[in-house]
Design a protein around this motif. Structure first.
Motif, PDB file in Angstrom:
ATOM      1  N   GLY A 223      23.055  29.459 -78.320  1.00  0.00           N
ATOM      2  CA  GLY A 223      22.550  30.543 -79.154  1.00  0.00           C
ATOM      3  C   GLY A 223      22.795  30.310 -80.632  1.00  0.00           C
ATOM      4  N   MET A 224      23.980  29.812 -80.986  1.00  0.00           N
ATOM      5  CA  MET A 224      24.279  29.533 -82.390  1.00  0.00           C
ATOM      6  C   MET A 224      23.401  28.398 -82.920  1.00  0.00           C
ATOM      7  SD  MET A 224      26.494  31.810 -83.245  1.00  0.00           S
ATOM      8  CE  MET A 224      26.967  31.236 -84.876  1.00  0.00           C
ATOM      9  N   MET A 225      23.166  27.383 -82.096  1.00  0.00           N
ATOM     10  CA  MET A 225      22.312  26.279 -82.519  1.00  0.00           C
ATOM     11  C   MET A 225      20.870  26.754 -82.704  1.00  0.00           C
ATOM     12  SD  MET A 225      24.197  23.622 -82.967  1.00  0.00           S
ATOM     13  CE  MET A 225      22.966  22.319 -83.034  1.00  0.00           C
ATOM     14  N   ALA A 226      20.408  27.639 -81.797  1.00  0.00           N
ATOM     15  CA  ALA A 226      19.047  28.159 -81.913  1.00  0.00           C
ATOM     16  C   ALA A 226      18.887  28.988 -83.183  1.00  0.00           C
ATOM     17  CB  ALA A 226      18.705  28.993 -80.676  1.00  0.00           C
ATOM     18  N   TRP A 227      19.900  29.773 -83.517  1.00  0.00           N
ATOM     19  CA  TRP A 227      19.885  30.552 -84.773  1.00  0.00           C
ATOM     20  C   TRP A 227      19.756  29.618 -85.966  1.00  0.00           C
ATOM     21  CZ3 TRP A 227      24.522  31.026 -88.040  1.00  0.00           C
ATOM     22  CH2 TRP A 227      24.336  31.890 -89.132  1.00  0.00           C
ATOM     23  N   GLY A 228      20.571  28.576 -85.987  1.00  0.00           N
ATOM     24  CA  GLY A 228      20.497  27.615 -87.077  1.00  0.00           C
ATOM     25  C   GLY A 228      19.152  26.913 -87.141  1.00  0.00           C
ATOM     26  N   ASP A 229      18.599  26.534 -85.983  1.00  0.00           N
ATOM     27  CA  ASP A 229      17.297  25.861 -85.958  1.00  0.00           C
ATOM     28  C   ASP A 229      16.206  26.742 -86.548  1.00  0.00           C
ATOM     29  OD1 ASP A 229      18.273  23.531 -84.824  1.00  0.00           O
ATOM     30  OD2 ASP A 229      17.836  24.163 -82.760  1.00  0.00           O
ATOM     31  N   ARG A 230      16.246  28.032 -86.249  1.00  0.00           N
ATOM     32  CA  ARG A 230      15.197  28.936 -86.734  1.00  0.00           C
ATOM     33  C   ARG A 230      15.322  29.165 -88.245  1.00  0.00           C
ATOM     34  NH1 ARG A 230      16.180  31.953 -81.112  1.00  0.00           N
ATOM     35  NH2 ARG A 230      14.567  30.821 -79.939  1.00  0.00           N
ATOM     36  N   ILE A 231      16.539  29.194 -88.754  1.00  0.00           N
ATOM     37  CA  ILE A 231      16.716  29.307 -90.204  1.00  0.00           C
ATOM     38  C   ILE A 231      16.227  28.038 -90.886  1.00  0.00           C
ATOM     39  CG2 ILE A 231      18.441  29.449 -92.046  1.00  0.00           C
ATOM     40  CD1 ILE A 231      19.983  31.405 -90.352  1.00  0.00           C
ATOM     41  N   LEU A 232      16.515  26.873 -90.297  1.00  0.00           N
ATOM     42  CA  LEU A 232      16.032  25.610 -90.861  1.00  0.00           C
ATOM     43  C   LEU A 232      14.510  25.566 -90.856  1.00  0.00           C
ATOM     44  CD1 LEU A 232      18.568  23.100 -89.269  1.00  0.00           C
ATOM     45  CD2 LEU A 232      18.388  23.698 -91.691  1.00  0.00           C
ATOM     46  N   THR A 233      13.904  26.055 -89.782  1.00  0.00           N
ATOM     47  CA  THR A 233      12.439  26.087 -89.717  1.00  0.00           C
ATOM     48  C   THR A 233      11.875  26.970 -90.823  1.00  0.00           C
ATOM     49  OG1 THR A 233      12.435  25.713 -87.324  1.00  0.00           O
ATOM     50  CG2 THR A 233      10.459  26.707 -88.286  1.00  0.00           C
ATOM     51  N   TYR A 234      12.487  28.121 -91.037  1.00  0.00           N
ATOM     52  CA  TYR A 234      12.012  29.036 -92.077  1.00  0.00           C
ATOM     53  C   TYR A 234      12.113  28.398 -93.459  1.00  0.00           C
ATOM     54  CZ  TYR A 234      11.981  32.900 -95.389  1.00  0.00           C
ATOM     55  OH  TYR A 234      11.712  33.701 -96.462  1.00  0.00           O
ATOM     56  N   THR A 235      13.214  27.704 -93.727  1.00  0.00           N
ATOM     57  CA  THR A 235      13.423  27.103 -95.049  1.00  0.00           C
ATOM     58  C   THR A 235      12.724  25.762 -95.213  1.00  0.00           C
ATOM     59  OG1 THR A 235      15.491  26.081 -94.289  1.00  0.00           O
ATOM     60  CG2 THR A 235      15.636  28.265 -95.327  1.00  0.00           C
ATOM     61  N   GLY A 236      12.186  25.208 -94.108  1.00  0.00           N
ATOM     62  CA  GLY A 236      11.509  23.924 -94.185  1.00  0.00           C
ATOM     63  C   GLY A 236      12.452  22.741 -94.320  1.00  0.00           C
ATOM     64  N   LYS A 237      13.678  22.909 -93.878  1.00  0.00           N
ATOM     65  CA  LYS A 237      14.674  21.838 -93.994  1.00  0.00           C
ATOM     66  C   LYS A 237      14.963  21.228 -92.628  1.00  0.00           C
ATOM     67  CE  LYS A 237      16.986  23.968 -97.954  1.00  0.00           C
ATOM     68  NZ  LYS A 237      18.266  24.523 -98.476  1.00  0.00           N
ATOM     69  N   ALA A 238      15.322  19.944 -92.645  1.00  0.00           N
ATOM     70  CA  ALA A 238      15.708  19.254 -91.428  1.00  0.00           C
ATOM     71  C   ALA A 238      17.216  19.335 -91.255  1.00  0.00           C
ATOM     72  CB  ALA A 238      15.271  17.791 -91.489  1.00  0.00           C
ATOM     73  N   ARG A 239      17.670  19.328 -90.026  1.00  0.00           N
ATOM     74  CA  ARG A 239      19.109  19.310 -89.779  1.00  0.00           C
ATOM     75  C   ARG A 239      19.666  17.950 -90.203  1.00  0.00           C
ATOM     76  NH1 ARG A 239      22.334  22.508 -86.903  1.00  0.00           N
ATOM     77  NH2 ARG A 239      20.587  23.554 -85.874  1.00  0.00           N
ATOM     78  N   PRO A 240      20.629  17.916 -91.124  1.00  0.00           N
ATOM     79  CA  PRO A 240      21.133  16.632 -91.613  1.00  0.00           C
ATOM     80  C   PRO A 240      22.002  15.936 -90.572  1.00  0.00           C
ATOM     81  CG  PRO A 240      22.386  18.430 -92.571  1.00  0.00           C
ATOM     82  CD  PRO A 240      21.256  19.060 -91.815  1.00  0.00           C
ATOM     83  N   SER A 241      22.125  14.641 -90.717  1.00  0.00           N
ATOM     84  CA  SER A 241      22.986  13.862 -89.832  1.00  0.00           C
ATOM     85  C   SER A 241      24.440  14.231 -90.059  1.00  0.00           C
ATOM     86  CB  SER A 241      22.797  12.358 -90.101  1.00  0.00           C
ATOM     87  OG  SER A 241      23.812  11.606 -89.442  1.00  0.00           O
ATOM     88  N   LEU A 242      25.208  14.299 -88.983  1.00  0.00           N
ATOM     89  CA  LEU A 242      26.630  14.566 -89.089  1.00  0.00           C
ATOM     90  C   LEU A 242      27.383  13.373 -89.667  1.00  0.00           C
ATOM     91  CD1 LEU A 242      27.297  16.373 -85.682  1.00  0.00           C
ATOM     92  CD2 LEU A 242      26.961  17.417 -87.921  1.00  0.00           C
TER      93      LEU A 242
END
Length: 273
Positions: free
Chosen positions: A87-106
């Protein structure tokens, strides 16, 4: 409290924090496989505030705001998934989608991908060298040599708030006086920041705290600031920091750690409007 602990609650016993109260995660801790719902601001996170009652949660503009500009808008997101981690990852993914940003490499840089030696609150070298007659400049190179003899693969270091001058003392929790000039005190590094970097030769994470209303940046530089008795913030942060980060050549600075932003937010009245 300054560092609140997570507490189990229901809708009727929930109490929002003065910092805004979100993200709000609603789940059943006794069964992590059940769905989780997360509610948070989608934009302008510090301009919103969460309210709650016995049977509801709601959100809107902070009550301390004294005006709302024409055309101003505020967005919130309610998202759900199954399981706490998912659920936390899905929340983060949806915010990234809204902002147009990719999840950066760890593992995108050395401070993210390696073990580091940190001197922050709780560490042995937090406001202490182990010998009051010796400076950090004399002690830390010996610490690095000791690590190397042991074969500990530290690939970056962190300097905490002990290296720069402040307008007050330091409390038990590490807080206290605000920074007056973000550079080394002569008693700490007599050869300066570039000098200690030549001795250690490692990528550096460096801590900073709230800005003093009496700092050299206010007295001597061209930038305008919002000021209060406890601290200050630049009125044009991008312009200030673009200039500020030209001042650390030779330091080995790879990550800037801006701490105590809650102190600035609470203490500078202009941020509440």
């Amino acid at each position: 409290s300054l560092f609140p602990q997570m507490e189990s609650c229901t809708v009727s016993t929930y109490t929002d924090s003065h910092q805004g109260g979100t993200p709000l995660a609603m789940y059943n801790a006794s069964d992590p496989s059940l769905p989780i719902a997360i509610f948070s601001q989608l934009n302008r996170p510090k301009a919103g505030h969460l309210a709650s009652g016995s049977f509801f949660f709601g959100a809107g503009i902070k009550a301390s705001a004294d005006s709302i500009p024409a055309g101003w808008s505020q967005l919130f997101i309610l998202t759900a998934s199954r399981g706490i981690n998912q659920g936390m990852m899905a929340w983060g993914d949806r915010i990234l989608t809204y902002t147009g940003k990719a999840r950066p490499s760890l593992y995108r840089d050395v401070t993210q991908s390696s073990i580091g030696f940190w001197t922050d609150n709780g560490g042995y070298y937090h406001y202490a060298t182990g010998n009051r007659s010796e400076s950090y400049e004399r002690v830390l190179p010996r610490v690095k040599e000791y690590h190397e003899r042991l074969g500990v693969p530290f690939r970056h270091w962190q300097f905490d708030s002990w290296f720069y001058p402040k307008d007050g003392g330091v409390g038990p929790g590490g807080g206290g006086g605000a920074v007056t000039n973000w550079t080394a005190m002569e008693s700490v590094f007599p050869s300066g920041m570039a000098g200690i970097q030549k001795l250690l030769n490692v990528p550096m994470v460096m801590h900073n705290r709230q800005w003093s209303s009496h700092s050299d940046y206010i007295k001597k530089e061209r930038f305008e600031w919002y000021k209060s008795p406890c601290c200050a913030v630049p009125k044009d942060p991008p312009a200030f920091f673009e200039w500020f980060f030209t001042q650390q050549r030779g330091w080995g600075l790879t990550m800037y750690e801006q701490d105590w932003m809650n102190k600035e937010y609470d203490g500078v009245e202009a941020l509440q409007r």
